[in-house]
Design a protein around this motif. Sequence first.
Motif, PDB file in Angstrom:
ATOM      1  N   ILE A 188       0.571  -0.871  -0.257  1.00 55.74           N
ATOM      2  CA  ILE A 188       0.152   0.077  -0.360  1.00 55.74           C
ATOM      3  C   ILE A 188       0.785   1.349  -0.241  1.00 55.74           C
ATOM      4  O   ILE A 188       1.795   1.502   1.143  1.00 55.74           O
ATOM      5  CB  ILE A 188      -0.921   0.111   1.200  1.00 55.74           C
ATOM      6  CG1 ILE A 188      -1.748  -1.398   0.686  1.00 55.74           C
ATOM      7  CG2 ILE A 188      -1.852   1.172   1.657  1.00 55.74           C
ATOM      8  CD1 ILE A 188      -2.826  -0.951   2.439  1.00 55.74           C
ATOM      9  N   ALA A 189       0.846   2.027  -1.249  1.00 56.11           N
ATOM     10  CA  ALA A 189       1.553   2.861  -0.788  1.00 56.11           C
ATOM     11  C   ALA A 189       0.987   4.455  -0.254  1.00 56.11           C
ATOM     12  O   ALA A 189      -0.109   4.362   0.540  1.00 56.11           O
ATOM     13  CB  ALA A 189       1.306   3.838  -2.932  1.00 56.11           C
ATOM     14  N   THR A 190       2.023   5.275   0.729  1.00 61.72           N
ATOM     15  CA  THR A 190       1.346   5.879   1.545  1.00 61.72           C
ATOM     16  C   THR A 190       1.998   7.023   0.736  1.00 61.72           C
ATOM     17  O   THR A 190       3.515   7.447   0.419  1.00 61.72           O
ATOM     18  CB  THR A 190       2.740   5.938   3.115  1.00 61.72           C
ATOM     19  OG1 THR A 190       3.110   4.396   3.715  1.00 61.72           O
ATOM     20  CG2 THR A 190       2.246   6.982   4.215  1.00 61.72           C
ATOM     21  N   ASP A 196       6.682   9.690  -8.978  1.00 58.83           N
ATOM     22  CA  ASP A 196       6.269   9.311  -7.522  1.00 58.83           C
ATOM     23  C   ASP A 196       5.797   8.545  -6.721  1.00 58.83           C
ATOM     24  O   ASP A 196       5.836   7.285  -6.135  1.00 58.83           O
ATOM     25  CB  ASP A 196       6.374  10.577  -6.774  1.00 58.83           C
ATOM     26  CG  ASP A 196       7.243  11.628  -7.125  1.00 58.83           C
ATOM     27  OD1 ASP A 196       8.344  11.307  -7.066  1.00 58.83           O
ATOM     28  OD2 ASP A 196       6.677  12.391  -6.712  1.00 58.83           O
ATOM     29  N   LEU A 197       4.476   7.782  -7.230  1.00 55.38           N
ATOM     30  CA  LEU A 197       3.451   6.804  -6.819  1.00 55.38           C
ATOM     31  C   LEU A 197       3.807   5.719  -7.556  1.00 55.38           C
ATOM     32  O   LEU A 197       3.387   4.988  -6.628  1.00 55.38           O
ATOM     33  CB  LEU A 197       2.219   7.547  -7.069  1.00 55.38           C
ATOM     34  CG  LEU A 197       0.699   6.556  -6.407  1.00 55.38           C
ATOM     35  CD1 LEU A 197       1.247   6.898  -4.911  1.00 55.38           C
ATOM     36  CD2 LEU A 197      -0.164   7.051  -7.134  1.00 55.38           C
ATOM     37  N   ALA A 198       4.484   5.853  -8.213  1.00 58.77           N
ATOM     38  CA  ALA A 198       5.007   4.302  -9.108  1.00 58.77           C
ATOM     39  C   ALA A 198       6.072   3.335  -8.537  1.00 58.77           C
ATOM     40  O   ALA A 198       5.552   2.419  -8.591  1.00 58.77           O
ATOM     41  CB  ALA A 198       4.907   4.427 -11.100  1.00 58.77           C
ATOM     42  N   GLU A 199       7.092   4.784  -7.852  1.00 56.07           N
ATOM     43  CA  GLU A 199       7.886   4.076  -7.229  1.00 56.07           C
ATOM     44  C   GLU A 199       7.599   3.758  -5.763  1.00 56.07           C
ATOM     45  O   GLU A 199       8.294   2.478  -6.107  1.00 56.07           O
ATOM     46  CB  GLU A 199       8.803   5.094  -7.018  1.00 56.07           C
ATOM     47  CG  GLU A 199       9.859   4.505  -6.302  1.00 56.07           C
ATOM     48  CD  GLU A 199      11.405   5.996  -5.982  1.00 56.07           C
ATOM     49  OE1 GLU A 199      11.573   5.804  -5.273  1.00 56.07           O
ATOM     50  OE2 GLU A 199      11.246   7.396  -6.371  1.00 56.07           O
ATOM     51  N   LYS A 200       6.687   4.231  -5.059  1.00 54.23           N
ATOM     52  CA  LYS A 200       5.835   3.148  -3.957  1.00 54.23           C
ATOM     53  C   LYS A 200       5.356   1.874  -3.621  1.00 54.23           C
ATOM     54  O   LYS A 200       5.479   1.064  -3.388  1.00 54.23           O
ATOM     55  CB  LYS A 200       5.271   4.116  -3.275  1.00 54.23           C
ATOM     56  CG  LYS A 200       6.591   5.971  -3.155  1.00 54.23           C
ATOM     57  CD  LYS A 200       5.454   6.343  -1.958  1.00 54.23           C
ATOM     58  CE  LYS A 200       6.154   8.214  -1.784  1.00 54.23           C
ATOM     59  NZ  LYS A 200       5.393   9.174  -1.336  1.00 54.23           N
ATOM     60  N   LYS A 201       4.264   1.862  -5.471  1.00 54.84           N
ATOM     61  CA  LYS A 201       4.082   1.120  -5.770  1.00 54.84           C
ATOM     62  C   LYS A 201       4.817  -0.315  -6.149  1.00 54.84           C
ATOM     63  O   LYS A 201       4.602  -1.823  -5.738  1.00 54.84           O
ATOM     64  CB  LYS A 201       2.798   1.444  -6.670  1.00 54.84           C
ATOM     65  CG  LYS A 201       1.481   2.585  -5.882  1.00 54.84           C
ATOM     66  CD  LYS A 201       0.904   1.529  -5.028  1.00 54.84           C
ATOM     67  CE  LYS A 201       0.100   0.807  -5.803  1.00 54.84           C
ATOM     68  NZ  LYS A 201      -1.327  -0.181  -4.103  1.00 54.84           N
ATOM     69  N   LEU A 202       5.501  -0.059  -7.379  1.00 49.01           N
ATOM     70  CA  LEU A 202       6.534  -0.827  -8.068  1.00 49.01           C
ATOM     71  C   LEU A 202       7.789  -1.157  -7.400  1.00 49.01           C
ATOM     72  O   LEU A 202       8.273  -1.908  -7.871  1.00 49.01           O
ATOM     73  CB  LEU A 202       6.341  -0.134  -9.229  1.00 49.01           C
ATOM     74  CG  LEU A 202       5.078   0.340 -10.174  1.00 49.01           C
ATOM     75  CD1 LEU A 202       5.166   0.135 -11.092  1.00 49.01           C
ATOM     76  CD2 LEU A 202       4.306  -1.761  -9.971  1.00 49.01           C
ATOM     77  N   GLY A 203       8.699  -0.076  -6.839  1.00 47.61           N
ATOM     78  CA  GLY A 203       9.968  -0.841  -5.944  1.00 47.61           C
ATOM     79  C   GLY A 203      10.736   0.482  -7.025  1.00 47.61           C
ATOM     80  O   GLY A 203      12.201   0.335  -6.245  1.00 47.61           O
ATOM     81  N   LYS A 204       9.893   0.915  -8.125  1.00 48.19           N
ATOM     82  CA  LYS A 204      12.111   1.459  -8.823  1.00 48.19           C
ATOM     83  C   LYS A 204      10.851   2.879  -9.463  1.00 48.19           C
ATOM     84  O   LYS A 204       9.859   2.942  -9.747  1.00 48.19           O
ATOM     85  CB  LYS A 204      11.748   0.306  -9.771  1.00 48.19           C
ATOM     86  CG  LYS A 204      10.763   0.117 -11.199  1.00 48.19           C
ATOM     87  CD  LYS A 204      11.765  -0.715 -11.773  1.00 48.19           C
ATOM     88  CE  LYS A 204      10.540  -1.217 -12.970  1.00 48.19           C
ATOM     89  NZ  LYS A 204      10.870  -1.536 -13.829  1.00 48.19           N
ATOM     90  N   ARG A 205      11.945   3.454  -9.796  1.00 49.69           N
ATOM     91  CA  ARG A 205      11.453   4.789 -10.051  1.00 49.69           C
ATOM     92  C   ARG A 205      11.318   4.459 -11.704  1.00 49.69           C
ATOM     93  O   ARG A 205      12.461   4.734 -12.700  1.00 49.69           O
ATOM     94  CB  ARG A 205      11.874   6.277  -9.720  1.00 49.69           C
ATOM     95  CG  ARG A 205      11.679   7.533 -10.007  1.00 49.69           C
ATOM     96  CD  ARG A 205      12.004   8.283  -9.050  1.00 49.69           C
ATOM     97  NE  ARG A 205      11.670   9.724  -9.916  1.00 49.69           N
ATOM     98  CZ  ARG A 205      10.493  10.429  -8.919  1.00 49.69           C
ATOM     99  NH1 ARG A 205      10.064   9.707  -8.284  1.00 49.69           N
ATOM    100  NH2 ARG A 205      10.452  11.623  -9.753  1.00 49.69           N
ATOM    101  N   GLY A 206      10.594   5.307 -12.467  1.00 47.18           N
ATOM    102  CA  GLY A 206      10.845   5.499 -13.947  1.00 47.18           C
ATOM    103  C   GLY A 206      10.714   6.819 -14.425  1.00 47.18           C
ATOM    104  O   GLY A 206      10.735   7.961 -13.383  1.00 47.18           O
ATOM    105  N   SER A 207      11.338   7.348 -16.012  1.00 48.55           N
ATOM    106  CA  SER A 207      11.279   8.260 -16.527  1.00 48.55           C
ATOM    107  C   SER A 207      10.749   7.974 -17.898  1.00 48.55           C
ATOM    108  O   SER A 207      10.755   8.955 -17.590  1.00 48.55           O
ATOM    109  CB  SER A 207      13.144   7.989 -16.797  1.00 48.55           C
ATOM    110  OG  SER A 207      13.519   7.041 -17.994  1.00 48.55           O
ATOM    111  N   THR A 208       9.577   7.325 -18.110  1.00 40.90           N
ATOM    112  CA  THR A 208       8.893   7.209 -19.287  1.00 40.90           C
ATOM    113  C   THR A 208       7.939   7.061 -18.987  1.00 40.90           C
ATOM    114  O   THR A 208       7.915   5.572 -18.061  1.00 40.90           O
ATOM    115  CB  THR A 208       9.535   6.788 -20.337  1.00 40.90           C
ATOM    116  OG1 THR A 208      11.096   7.618 -20.939  1.00 40.90           O
ATOM    117  CG2 THR A 208       9.160   6.791 -22.072  1.00 40.90           C
TER     118      THR A 208
END
Length: 659
Positions: free
Chosen positions: A567-569, A623-635
């Motif tokens: 669950i993303a905070t 930011d939300l994708a990083e917290k949900k998926l565990g990695k930060r994207g750029s595209t």
Amino acid sequence: MSTTTSEARSPLPLLLRRGRSSTATSTTAETRSPFSALQFRRRSSKDVRNITSVSSSLLPAFGTVIEDDNPSSKRFIVLHFDRRYRLWELFLVILVGYSAWASLFELAFEKAAEGAFMTIDLVVDFFFAVDIVLTFFVSYLDNTTYLNVTDHKLIAKRYLKSVAFVMDVASTLPIQFIYKTITGNVGRGQAFGFLNLLRLWRLRRVTELFKRLEKDAHFNYFIIRVIKLLCVTIFWIHLAGCILYWIAYHYPNPIDTWIGSQVEDFKERSVWLGYTYSMYWSIVTLTTVGYGDLHAVNSREKTFNMFYMLFNIGLTSYIIGIMTNLVVHGANRTFAMRSAINHILRYTSKNRLPDAMREQMLAHMQLKFKTAELRQEEVLQDLPKAIRSSINQHLFRAVMEEAYLFKGFPDGLIVQLVSQIKAEYFPPKMEIILQNEIPTDFYIIVSGGVDLISSKGMSEQVLTKLGPGSMAGEIGVVFNIPQPFTVRTRRLSQVIRIGHHNFKEMVQSDNDVDAKMIITNFLTYLKGLNDELKKEISDLLADADAQVQVQETVQTEETPQSNNEEIATVSRDENEQKEERRSKGVPKRVIIHGQPPNQDNNNNADSNGRLIILPDSIELLFDLAEKKLGKRGSTIAMADGAHVEQIDALRENDHLYIL
């Protein structure tokens, strides 16, 4: 906990906005309307019965101030819609029938005007004279304001200035009796016969009676129209027969007449023999049978016959048209049903739909027409909201209170929910809800029964059977996830449907009491299910990140989140921005993936995808994708490979690939 945070973690993510709290509802109920003084008092049970008669209702013009005045309290005033006055009018209509028949009969058969007929005419005229006096004390409905006028001066002025007063007096005066009293001789001759025709003015009472009965819900419309047509037909038959006999009786050479050619001494014969011949000719001519045994002989009779037959064309067309309309109106529903069934058969044949699907369509259409009289939408659509709500309260409130999800709900909230429901019927073997469809409604079973079915591939498994008082589809609505099960009827079932959006408006997510009550009721219900169904629901909620949200809502204090929780905070700034956007409209939901589309499809995208609420900017989405998926994207890419540059270009339920 702030409103936005509660909404982010609440098990009711998109639900639940109640228009008014219980306190606000009670306060509003106690607030008096500024127009509360303009109220109609209940007079008596007689007035209530008169409501069903449209002609008896008082319809004041818009903007007219209604004084709190009871007209029945005024002395020597008779209300025109009073039941006793209506009975008096009905008695006069019976006398009108006699007057219309006797005035024509006495004109054609002068010998009948003497003896008993004169005495009966005097008695009838006496009752109409009483009615003339009574009219000065009867209220009337103003045609401009639709207000009931009970002022004696206005009533008298209106009646004296009308043509009705002159004609009522002229048609009621016993001219023959007055002539006999003055001269001592019996009044004979055509002049007295034509003066008696003034009594035909009274036929307007019959017309007014039929107009009122046609609008009165207490009487069958078909029967009233048939009786009206029968009365019109009999009157014109009598009228034509009397006129033709009068022409023959006053013709210089009686033998050269239609009846004289058959009965040479018809003037000396019985009156009833002549009347029988006259009615026979009139009926045969009106029905266009025309046997030819009685026909016009001289020019006067031929002239009258031409006009009479022209009139018969119009009268016959009118009668046939009305009767056809009445008969066809009764068969319209059957014709519409057969037409709809034929359309379904052609559609299924053209599109080669399976037989099972065709049978479902036909069953639904047949049930629709069978229950047409019970369908709420058709019956209640023109009624005020308060009446519709009262009807729903009477029919379905007990069912709503028995549903497990609403146990312990405030009375005001129950009232609001019941006012928004819709009742429906479903035939046997009909899918009410399909598995994995978007949740838009949930149902409470009133009667009948349904099966909860879990579909896995080509196989189906019946998890449980639900009966009256049970709920179906509430899991998808409450937790905002695709419907977990297919709901199929076992037999003819009546259900009440509650819309997703209506439910959101009734229950507010910032009121933790309502949200916790719903989840508490659900958890209690979940404990009582069989192990197989309980496991299905638990696994489903775990996949949708809903089970942890349930636990957080029930707990009185927040617990630290572990690294394994998915669950993303969301930060307070993001929450505030989401709340601002939510106030402008319903948030969009999208599914994000952490791998390219080709790899994601190979690795079972359903397990890797995460359902999120779309934020306001691309950066917040990363930011939300990083917290949900565990990695930060750029595209951000779509399934077809297109790159996303603007957040507004995304739509509900889009699949996004964070690269």
